[in-house]
Motif scaffolding. Structure first.
Motif, mmCIF file in Angstrom:
data_model
loop_
_atom_site.group_PDB
_atom_site.id
_atom_site.type_symbol
_atom_site.label_atom_id
_atom_site.label_comp_id
_atom_site.label_asym_id
_atom_site.label_seq_id
_atom_site.Cartn_x
_atom_site.Cartn_y
_atom_site.Cartn_z
ATOM 1 N N ALA A 7 0.562 -1.545 -0.030
ATOM 2 C CA ALA A 7 0.414 -0.037 -0.074
ATOM 3 C C ALA A 7 0.336 1.326 -0.105
ATOM 4 O O ALA A 7 0.436 2.251 -0.664
ATOM 5 C CB ALA A 7 -1.108 -0.191 0.740
ATOM 6 N N GLU A 8 2.104 1.512 1.102
ATOM 7 C CA GLU A 8 2.533 2.606 0.980
ATOM 8 C C GLU A 8 3.131 2.509 -0.509
ATOM 9 O O GLU A 8 3.748 3.537 -0.894
ATOM 10 C CB GLU A 8 3.745 1.972 1.843
ATOM 11 N N VAL A 9 3.593 1.128 -1.074
ATOM 12 C CA VAL A 9 4.376 1.481 -2.616
ATOM 13 C C VAL A 9 3.329 2.030 -3.427
ATOM 14 O O VAL A 9 3.567 3.211 -4.252
ATOM 15 C CB VAL A 9 5.348 0.596 -2.698
ATOM 16 N N VAL B 195 2.923 6.069 -3.066
ATOM 17 C CA VAL B 195 4.460 6.320 -3.131
ATOM 18 C C VAL B 195 4.330 7.111 -5.090
ATOM 19 O O VAL B 195 4.720 7.915 -5.458
ATOM 20 C CB VAL B 195 5.791 5.942 -2.811
ATOM 21 N N ALA B 196 3.760 5.970 -5.081
ATOM 22 C CA ALA B 196 3.671 5.498 -6.926
ATOM 23 C C ALA B 196 2.650 6.874 -7.536
ATOM 24 O O ALA B 196 2.739 7.469 -8.436
ATOM 25 C CB ALA B 196 3.808 3.847 -7.393
ATOM 26 N N SER B 197 1.764 6.186 -6.628
ATOM 27 C CA SER B 197 0.381 7.430 -6.700
ATOM 28 C C SER B 197 1.219 9.323 -7.164
ATOM 29 O O SER B 197 0.650 9.640 -7.767
ATOM 30 C CB SER B 197 -1.226 7.433 -6.188
ATOM 31 N N GLU B 198 1.781 9.313 -6.042
ATOM 32 C CA GLU B 198 1.593 10.637 -6.000
ATOM 33 C C GLU B 198 3.229 11.042 -7.186
ATOM 34 O O GLU B 198 2.922 12.441 -7.814
ATOM 35 C CB GLU B 198 3.023 11.240 -5.035
ATOM 36 N N LEU B 199 4.085 10.096 -7.596
ATOM 37 C CA LEU B 199 4.549 10.238 -8.885
ATOM 38 C C LEU B 199 3.797 10.614 -9.966
ATOM 39 O O LEU B 199 4.277 10.230 -11.310
ATOM 40 C CB LEU B 199 5.456 9.532 -8.276
ATOM 41 N N GLY B 200 2.785 9.683 -9.824
ATOM 42 C CA GLY B 200 1.903 9.702 -11.692
ATOM 43 C C GLY B 200 2.494 8.478 -11.725
ATOM 44 O O GLY B 200 2.343 8.675 -13.170
ATOM 45 N N ALA B 201 2.700 7.118 -11.546
ATOM 46 C CA ALA B 201 3.166 6.082 -11.388
ATOM 47 C C ALA B 201 2.581 4.578 -11.409
ATOM 48 O O ALA B 201 1.412 4.792 -10.963
ATOM 49 C CB ALA B 201 5.173 5.810 -11.446
ATOM 50 N N THR B 202 2.913 3.645 -12.033
ATOM 51 C CA THR B 202 2.822 2.739 -11.875
ATOM 52 C C THR B 202 3.188 1.722 -10.079
ATOM 53 O O THR B 202 4.494 1.980 -10.390
ATOM 54 C CB THR B 202 2.232 1.688 -12.711
ATOM 55 N N PRO B 203 3.157 1.344 -9.558
ATOM 56 C CA PRO B 203 3.621 0.229 -8.443
ATOM 57 C C PRO B 203 4.875 -0.008 -8.913
ATOM 58 O O PRO B 203 6.327 -0.022 -8.571
ATOM 59 C CB PRO B 203 2.824 -0.526 -8.028
#
Length: 279
Positions: free
Chosen positions: A213-215, A218-226
């Protein structure tokens, strides 16, 4: 700035984000045709490091890559692995590092890949039943004969790496490793000190639900996938890491390779590192 390339063995330049071919289907039919296209698309997108092994389809994966990519473009490194065999009676696999077996598998790889020399050959596992000096001595002889360019290891400890380096120069290590599974951090540190390429297999994190969930956060904040975040973390974590994510789908391939453009701040790296420390 994350370094984009690495010199394997100190002299062979490759892009740090490679491709693992293990998942490519090799049986005749539409899935194989798609696999050929995936391999070709990887090279089109700039991949210069592709990982395969004798064990992947017992040579069929090597043949697939040759079908897809031969004649190979300049600068493309296809690395393969030897030292695993399959029982003709049971179909089960096991380790076999006897010199005649290693020599035969290298000759088969040369034929299947349609090359005169394998620029990076890795020992898939150390065979505990065969003296290490016999296994690596054989690979050293193959290097001296011109059939192999550089020698690597897979799934080794620091002690095994040290012992191996007393016998022959080691250019790469391929161990299981990702942001949430860092058992082999000491091996990575040894590779950093010696300038040895570290190719993590299972590079995408698959920890407990809280860590995942934390990964994802962080991914969401960067506009990326886990998945992209996991790969970007590897690239940022150490300059000797060369991730080789695998897939049989072009959309996943493109997603994976886009991770090279993802920039992680020190704060992001700290959050991800703390996940491992808490575990």
């Amino acid at each position: 700035m994350t370094q984009a390339t690495f010199l394997v063995g100190g002299d062979l330049a490759v892009g740090r984000l490679g491709f693992g071919a293990m998942r490519l289907p090799t049986d005749p039919g539409p899935a194989r045709e798609d696999a050929v296209e995936v391999a070709r698309r990887a090279v089109e997108l700039g991949v210069t490091l592709i990982d395969t092994a004798h064990m992947y389809g017992w040579g069929a994966n090597e043949e697939l890559l040759a079908e897809a990519l031969h004649p190979y473009p300049d600068g493309l490194l296809i690395t393969t692995k030897v030292g695993v065999v399959r029982s003709a009676e049971t179909g089960e696999w096991g380790l076999d590092g006897r010199p005649d077996v290693l020599r035969a598998q290298v000759d088969e790889a040369l034929r299947r890949l349609r090359v005169d020399r394998i620029e990076l050959l890795q020992l898939h596992r150390i065979d505990p039943e065969t003296p290490l000096a016999d296994q690596l001595g054989t690979l050293r002889e193959l290097r001296d004969e011109g059939k192999v360019g550089r020698i690597g290891l897979s799934e080794v400890t620091v002690t095994e790496l040290d012992r191996s380096r007393e016998i022959v120069d080691i250019a790469s290590v391929q161990n299981r490793y990702n942001v949430l599974d860092r058992e082999y951090e000491p091996v990575l540190a040894a590779c950093e000190e010696a300038g040895i390429a570290f190719l993590p297999w299972r590079p995408v994190a698959a920890g407990d639900s809280g860590a995942r969930a934390e990964v994802a956060a962080v991914a969401s904040e960067l506009g990326a996938t886990p998945t992209q975040l996991s790969l970007a973390w590897l690239l940022a974590h150490s300059p000797v890491i060369l991730p080789i994510p695998g897939t049989a789908r072009i959309d996943h391939l493109e997603e994976n390779l886009a991770a090279a453009q993802l920039h992680l701040t020190p704060a992001h790296l700290d959050r991800l590192d703390r996940l491992y420390e808490q575990g």
